[in-house]
Structure formats: C-alpha cells, structure tokens
Design a protein around this motif. Structure first.
Motif, mmCIF file in Angstrom:
data_model
loop_
_atom_site.group_PDB
_atom_site.id
_atom_site.type_symbol
_atom_site.label_atom_id
_atom_site.label_comp_id
_atom_site.label_asym_id
_atom_site.label_seq_id
_atom_site.Cartn_x
_atom_site.Cartn_y
_atom_site.Cartn_z
ATOM 1 N N GLY A 1 0.806 -1.350 0.117
ATOM 2 C CA GLY A 1 0.042 -0.018 0.062
ATOM 3 C C GLY A 1 0.867 1.285 0.154
ATOM 4 N N PRO A 2 1.936 1.517 1.091
ATOM 5 C CA PRO A 2 2.344 2.518 0.951
ATOM 6 C C PRO A 2 3.513 2.764 -0.262
ATOM 7 C CG PRO A 2 2.613 1.599 3.223
ATOM 8 C CD PRO A 2 2.061 0.797 2.284
ATOM 9 N N MET A 3 3.850 1.897 -0.828
ATOM 10 C CA MET A 3 4.831 1.951 -2.110
ATOM 11 C C MET A 3 3.955 2.093 -3.122
ATOM 12 S SD MET A 3 7.438 -1.069 -1.224
ATOM 13 C CE MET A 3 8.571 -0.524 -2.554
ATOM 14 N N GLY A 4 2.521 2.155 -3.154
ATOM 15 C CA GLY A 4 1.874 2.323 -4.350
ATOM 16 C C GLY A 4 1.816 1.420 -5.478
ATOM 17 N N PHE A 5 1.915 0.192 -5.058
ATOM 18 C CA PHE A 5 1.827 -1.007 -5.886
ATOM 19 C C PHE A 5 0.405 -1.727 -5.919
ATOM 20 C CE2 PHE A 5 6.352 -1.524 -5.390
ATOM 21 C CZ PHE A 5 6.825 -0.942 -6.384
ATOM 22 N N SER A 6 -0.587 -1.325 -5.271
ATOM 23 C CA SER A 6 -2.230 -1.596 -4.989
ATOM 24 C C SER A 6 -2.662 -1.623 -6.681
ATOM 25 C CB SER A 6 -2.741 -0.818 -4.213
ATOM 26 O OG SER A 6 -2.406 -0.716 -2.930
ATOM 27 N N SER A 7 -2.607 -0.822 -7.282
ATOM 28 C CA SER A 7 -3.111 -0.761 -8.567
ATOM 29 C C SER A 7 -2.565 -1.956 -9.417
ATOM 30 C CB SER A 7 -3.038 0.447 -9.385
ATOM 31 O OG SER A 7 -3.623 1.515 -8.648
ATOM 32 N N TYR A 8 -1.096 -2.161 -9.406
ATOM 33 C CA TYR A 8 -0.545 -3.094 -9.936
ATOM 34 C C TYR A 8 -0.998 -4.431 -9.712
ATOM 35 C CZ TYR A 8 3.145 -6.692 -11.103
ATOM 36 O OH TYR A 8 3.962 -7.727 -11.556
#
Length: 87
Positions: A46-53
C-alpha cells in the motif's frame, strides 16, 4: 435397545471426531497465519503505491482462468504485448 445402539455408534465415531477436530484446529491456525501474512504484505504494498499493479495482475489471472488458459501463459503473453506498446 435403540439407545444402546446409538451409544455404541457414537463410541465408534469418537476417533473420527477427534481427527476432524484436529483438521479444524489446523485450518484455523493456517487461516491466522494467512491473515498475518496478508496484513504484512499490505503494509508494504500500500505505502509503495503498488496496489493498482496487483489489481491489474489479478484481473489478468482471472481472465486467463475464465478463458481456460494457464495463468502463467496469459501473464507471459501480456508481458510480450506490453513490450511492443510504445511508451
């Protein structure tokens, strides 16, 4: 007479019930480990911004399963397609 027969059948089933309880206990322990792992993974993803991936990959996997293709095959085809698309 029926009561004694029921008691006898119950005693015969006790060993099977014990194994069933062991299976349930193991499943609950595995579930707890899965929840812990999920929470750990999400605290990083979540914090790294990989949720969409991960959502896109999940969609690709579901499409492959629905289409009857092995999931790894569909991911390889998607990777080949992405390499051909100009940036």
């Amino acid at each position: 007479m029926a009561a004694s027969r029921d008691r006898r059948q119950f005693r015969e089933q006790l060993p099977h019930l014990g194994r069933g309880l062991e299976v349930v206990a193991a499943a609950l322990e595995a579930e707890a480990l899965l929840v812990e792992r999920f929470e750990t993974e999400m605290s990083v993803i979540g914090p790294m911004g990989f949720s969409s991936y991960f959502l896109v990959v999940a969609d690709i996997c579901q499409y492959a399963r629905d289409d009857g293709q092995p999931v790894i095959h569909q991911l390889q085809e998607t990777r080949r397609y992405i390499r051909r698309v100009p940036a």
